[in-house]
Design an enzyme around this catalytic site. Sequence first.
Site, PDB file in Angstrom:
ATOM      1  N   LYS A  24     -66.362 -89.652 -26.487  1.00 58.76           N
ATOM      2  CA  LYS A  24     -65.793 -90.996 -26.386  1.00 58.76           C
ATOM      3  C   LYS A  24     -65.678 -91.662 -27.777  1.00 58.76           C
ATOM      4  CE  LYS A  24     -65.244 -91.366 -21.873  1.00 58.76           C
ATOM      5  NZ  LYS A  24     -65.585 -90.106 -21.198  1.00 58.76           N
TER       6      LYS A  24
HETATM    7  C1  LIG Z   1     -66.017 -90.311 -19.564  1.00 52.93           C
HETATM    8  C2  LIG Z   1     -65.593 -91.126 -18.410  1.00 52.93           C
HETATM    9  C3  LIG Z   1     -66.473 -91.503 -17.391  1.00 52.93           C
HETATM   10  C4  LIG Z   1     -67.853 -90.957 -17.262  1.00 52.93           C
HETATM   11  O1  LIG Z   1     -68.649 -91.017 -18.336  1.00 52.93           O
HETATM   12  P1  LIG Z   1     -69.825 -89.938 -18.575  1.00 52.93           P
HETATM   13  O2  LIG Z   1     -70.623 -90.652 -19.620  1.00 52.93           O
HETATM   14  O3  LIG Z   1     -69.199 -88.691 -19.079  1.00 52.93           O
HETATM   15  O4  LIG Z   1     -70.566 -89.790 -17.310  1.00 52.93           O
HETATM   16  C5  LIG Z   1     -66.016 -92.328 -16.399  1.00 52.93           C
HETATM   17  N1  LIG Z   1     -64.748 -92.748 -16.377  1.00 52.93           N
HETATM   18  C6  LIG Z   1     -63.868 -92.404 -17.320  1.00 52.93           C
HETATM   19  C7  LIG Z   1     -62.478 -92.924 -17.252  1.00 52.93           C
HETATM   20  C8  LIG Z   1     -64.244 -91.557 -18.348  1.00 52.93           C
HETATM   21  O5  LIG Z   1     -63.339 -91.177 -19.255  1.00 52.93           O
END
Ligand SMILES: *Cc1c(COP(=O)(O)O)cnc(C)c1O
Length: 397
Positions: free
Chosen positions: A186
Amino acid sequence: MPGFELFGDKERKEVQDVMDSGVLMRYGFDAMRNGHWKTKELETALAERMQTNHAHAVSSGTAALTIALASAGIGAGDEVIMPTFTFVASFESILALGAVPVLVDIDDTLTLKPEAVVNAITSKTKVVMPVHMCGSMANLEALKAICDQHGLLLLEDACQAIGGTYMGKPLGSIGDLGCFSFDYVKTITCGEGGAVITNNEDYYENAHKYSDHGHDHMGNNRGAEEHPFLGYNFRISEMNSAVGVAQLSRLDEFIVIQKKNYTILREALSAIPEIVFRTVPDGGEENYSFLSFFLPSENLAQKAHQALSDKGVDGCFYWYNNNWHYYKKWEHLTNMKSLGNLPKDVKEALPDYNKADFSESDKWISRNISCLIKLGWSEKEVTERAKKMVEAIKSSL
Ligand SMILES: *Cc1c(COP(=O)(O)O)cnc(C)c1O
């Protein structure tokens, strides 16, 4: 995106603080921690940056979504409206509570289509969960009006759009609740982590208790704390939060870099008349983590995607065929393939997505390509990439 590209001294120093005390847990051990409360620091900084009263950091974005829903009292049989284009975490968090994920079409914003949301509302609907995919947002004004009219909660999944804004407000802060992910890929990352933000004191109080086995977090003797309701363990560790503290302090710097790189690529692609960029709702500003655009047809989008790949342009996604982000490949959901028995409420109420008509979503996603914007590119690399992208796409038209 992703923030790990620019890990450096700030992250190292924060982690060293934790290593020096050896206290990896966010609660307790007051005497040993040399005054370091990295998770609290992360929460305070996040609440301030997002202009909300409360932030609660947890172990993942998926956990954040689950906790956000639970904190608002969502449970078995409740319906949550979510888009066909998202990450599987959306329905995972809903199903974890025995609630029912109701998939709804997207439009040319690549996020929830407000008219489709209205059509999906039933007496069991409790929440509308827009997902701000690939750095840009849903039409939050329209969705908020729908929620207000029908007495529904608005929960923003801003996991992919941290740092973006709508009407001058940070994404995630506009709904009743907002969620972020700090997983490894992210815009800002702490390895694994996430957060819930809200202005609602009750939801916040529920969130921190629910994510720590129901602990009421009163007094300074953990073992003697009360458990007002059932909870779970979605705690984040101090090691992860330490990295998060450093990365959050660099968010604005990252957005500036993303915007610069995005703009160079966008200007180059603007020279191709067949390309139309995704719609950003009025009053919105992306976080520039992806450049997303439409080709005139599914066939041309596939050809352009292949041409980009052949030219060695990495990081461009054709979501229509993607296992994790588009409903078409979610057979595990459609066929309810779970290890054990699913809750009765889910089995009885989950719509049959094998028969669903999401042609509106198909129309947009089948023509879409989204290209990741990296933080580590030099200006020369971006300029060369822009040139290659234009050549590749033109050759495929
Ligand atoms: C990455 C993501 C999540 C979940 O996050 P994690 O930390 O990987 O559990 C939820 N929604 C969206 C749109 C994402 O891109």
